[in-house]
Design an enzyme around this catalytic site. Structure first.
Site, PDB file in Angstrom:
ATOM      1  N   ARG A   1      -7.984  11.398  50.747  1.00 26.46           N
ATOM      2  CA  ARG A   1      -8.590   9.719  49.724  1.00 26.46           C
ATOM      3  C   ARG A   1     -10.060   9.117  49.287  1.00 26.46           C
ATOM      4  NH1 ARG A   1      -4.618   7.803  45.121  1.00 26.46           N
ATOM      5  NH2 ARG A   1      -3.930   5.883  47.029  1.00 26.46           N
TER       6      ARG A   1
ATOM      7  N   THR B   1     -13.197   5.676  45.552  1.00 30.56           N
ATOM      8  CA  THR B   1     -13.643   6.900  44.072  1.00 30.56           C
ATOM      9  C   THR B   1     -12.133   7.348  44.400  1.00 30.56           C
ATOM     10  OG1 THR B   1     -14.153   8.632  45.685  1.00 30.56           O
ATOM     11  CG2 THR B   1     -16.106   6.756  44.780  1.00 30.56           C
TER      12      THR B   1
ATOM     13  N   ASP C   1       1.466   3.644  51.615  1.00 35.13           N
ATOM     14  CA  ASP C   1       0.663   4.977  52.055  1.00 35.13           C
ATOM     15  C   ASP C   1       1.600   6.567  52.817  1.00 35.13           C
ATOM     16  OD1 ASP C   1      -0.986   6.882  54.210  1.00 35.13           O
ATOM     17  OD2 ASP C   1      -2.340   5.529  52.623  1.00 35.13           O
TER      18      ASP C   1
ATOM     19  N   ASP D   1       0.381   7.423  56.722  1.00 38.34           N
ATOM     20  CA  ASP D   1       0.475   5.435  57.384  1.00 38.34           C
ATOM     21  C   ASP D   1       1.202   6.178  57.896  1.00 38.34           C
ATOM     22  OD1 ASP D   1      -2.499   5.350  57.094  1.00 38.34           O
ATOM     23  OD2 ASP D   1      -2.210   4.207  56.088  1.00 38.34           O
TER      24      ASP D   1
HETATM   25  C1  PRP Z   1      -2.169  10.957  49.990  1.00 41.67           C
HETATM   26  C2  PRP Z   1      -1.001  12.229  49.779  1.00 41.67           C
HETATM   27  C3  PRP Z   1      -1.788  12.791  49.098  1.00 41.67           C
HETATM   28  C4  PRP Z   1      -2.844  11.742  48.425  1.00 41.67           C
HETATM   29  C5  PRP Z   1      -2.241  11.730  46.766  1.00 41.67           C
HETATM   30  O1  PRP Z   1      -2.679  11.657  51.374  1.00 41.67           O
HETATM   31  O2  PRP Z   1       0.097  12.687  50.803  1.00 41.67           O
HETATM   32  O3  PRP Z   1      -2.873  13.862  49.671  1.00 41.67           O
HETATM   33  O4  PRP Z   1      -2.742  10.873  48.846  1.00 41.67           O
HETATM   34  O5  PRP Z   1      -3.003  11.310  45.865  1.00 41.67           O
HETATM   35  P1  PRP Z   1      -3.970  11.563  44.564  1.00 41.67           P
HETATM   36  O6  PRP Z   1      -3.232  12.274  43.991  1.00 41.67           O
HETATM   37  O7  PRP Z   1      -4.343  10.362  43.742  1.00 41.67           O
HETATM   38  O8  PRP Z   1      -4.823  12.370  45.590  1.00 41.67           O
HETATM   39  P2  PRP Z   1      -4.305  10.422  51.816  1.00 41.67           P
HETATM   40  O9  PRP Z   1      -5.716  10.277  50.954  1.00 41.67           O
HETATM   41  O10 PRP Z   1      -3.677   9.188  52.004  1.00 41.67           O
HETATM   42  O11 PRP Z   1      -4.379  11.468  53.731  1.00 41.67           O
HETATM   43  P3  PRP Z   1      -3.253  11.239  54.511  1.00 41.67           P
HETATM   44  O12 PRP Z   1      -1.942  12.007  54.702  1.00 41.67           O
HETATM   45  O13 PRP Z   1      -4.419  12.062  55.545  1.00 41.67           O
HETATM   46  O14 PRP Z   1      -2.552   9.670  54.287  1.00 41.67           O
HETATM   47  N1  URA Z   2      -1.221   8.060  48.272  1.00 39.40           N
HETATM   48  C1  URA Z   2       0.501   8.179  49.030  1.00 39.40           C
HETATM   49  O1  URA Z   2       0.147   8.140  50.899  1.00 39.40           O
HETATM   50  N2  URA Z   2       0.945   6.624  48.623  1.00 39.40           N
HETATM   51  C2  URA Z   2       0.549   6.688  47.144  1.00 39.40           C
HETATM   52  O2  URA Z   2       1.266   5.501  46.367  1.00 39.40           O
HETATM   53  C3  URA Z   2      -0.671   6.845  46.521  1.00 39.40           C
HETATM   54  C4  URA Z   2      -1.665   8.209  46.949  1.00 39.40           C
END
Ligand code: PRP
Ligand code: URA
Length: 208
Positions: free
Chosen positions: A103, A107, A199, A202
């Site tokens: 994400r 945005t 997150d 993370d």
């Molecule tokens: C997190 C999570 C989803 C997304 C959800 O990934 O694992 O893929 O956010 O958010 P949304 O429903 O608002 O799209 P992130 O973008 O943090 O990437 P990562 O898994 O690489 O940390």
């Molecule tokens: N992605 C995450 O990992 N946690 C949240 O709460 C939202 C998006």
């Protein structure tokens, strides 16, 4: 919210609480996410089809069962990786496709950076795995991508879902059933789920 099935069980509630706790280390987070996912697999796969075949026990012939559906797991990178092993330990002949999305922090829109899928998506039961369904943007993009590759039987297995994400998927992908361990309250102004667990990527990979 008719497309979401929240899988309720005391052991799932216990594990969600451990994941939510900010003091839980990455090591424990991974262990508990894997355990919690295993508890959910049973329900997510309840409708998989079986075929019968005759087997012989040491004492008699009887009817046995083998899976009739090819399962393809699709973790959304990165956090979905934390759920794959649990699925594979219970469905060892599943194949795995990967989709890389993150994400954009300002945005909140998904940005794609990787995709690799096994063949025969159109004939398989596709289970997209990602612990977090927040705005729903990432899941919706992953589902659109899979549909472009001709997947038709798709479900989403997440851990924490927000009402905003469920509504988006109900609008954009009404054919996709969502399985979650908990439906939380709402998103905060940065698009994080409240109370959530922070997150997920993370916390799994220690990149806090
Ligand atoms: C997190 C999570 C989803 C997304 C959800 O990934 O694992 O893929 O956010 O958010 P949304 O429903 O608002 O799209 P992130 O973008 O943090 O990437 P990562 O898994 O690489 O940390
Ligand atoms: N992605 C995450 O990992 N946690 C949240 O709460 C939202 C998006």
């Amino acid at each position: 919210m008719k497309n979401i099935r929240v899988i309720e069980h005391p052991l799932i509630k216990r594990d969600i609480s451990i994941l939510r706790d900010r003091r839980t280390s990455s090591e424990d987070f991974r262990i508990v996410l894997r355990r919690l996912t295993s508890l959910m697999v049973f329900e997510v796969t309840r409708d998989l089809r079986m075929v019968t075949r005759e087997i012989e026990t040491p004492l008699a012939k009887t009817e046995g069962y083998v899976g009739a559906d090819q399962v393809i797991l699709v973790p959304v990178l990165r956090a979905g990786l934390g759920m794959v092993e649990a699925y594979l330990s219970l469905i060892p002949d599943a194949r795995v496709g990967h989709i890389g999305l993150y994400r954009d922090e300002t945005t909140l829109k998904p940005v794609d950076y990787y995709a690799k899928f096994p063949p025969n998506l159109s004939k398989s039961v596709v289970i997209v795995v990602d612990p977090m369904l927040a705005t729903g943007g990432s899941a919706s993009a992953a589902l659109s991508y899979l549909k472009k590759k001709e997947a038709v039987n798709i479900r989403l297995s997440c851990v924490v879902a927000a009402p905003e994400g469920v509504s988006l998927l109900e609008k954009e992908h009404p054919d996709v059933k969502i399985y979650a361990a908990v439906l939380d309250q709402r998103l905060n102004e940065n698009g994080y789920i409240l109370p959530g667990l922070g997150d997920a990527g993370d916390r799994i990979f220690g990149t806090l």
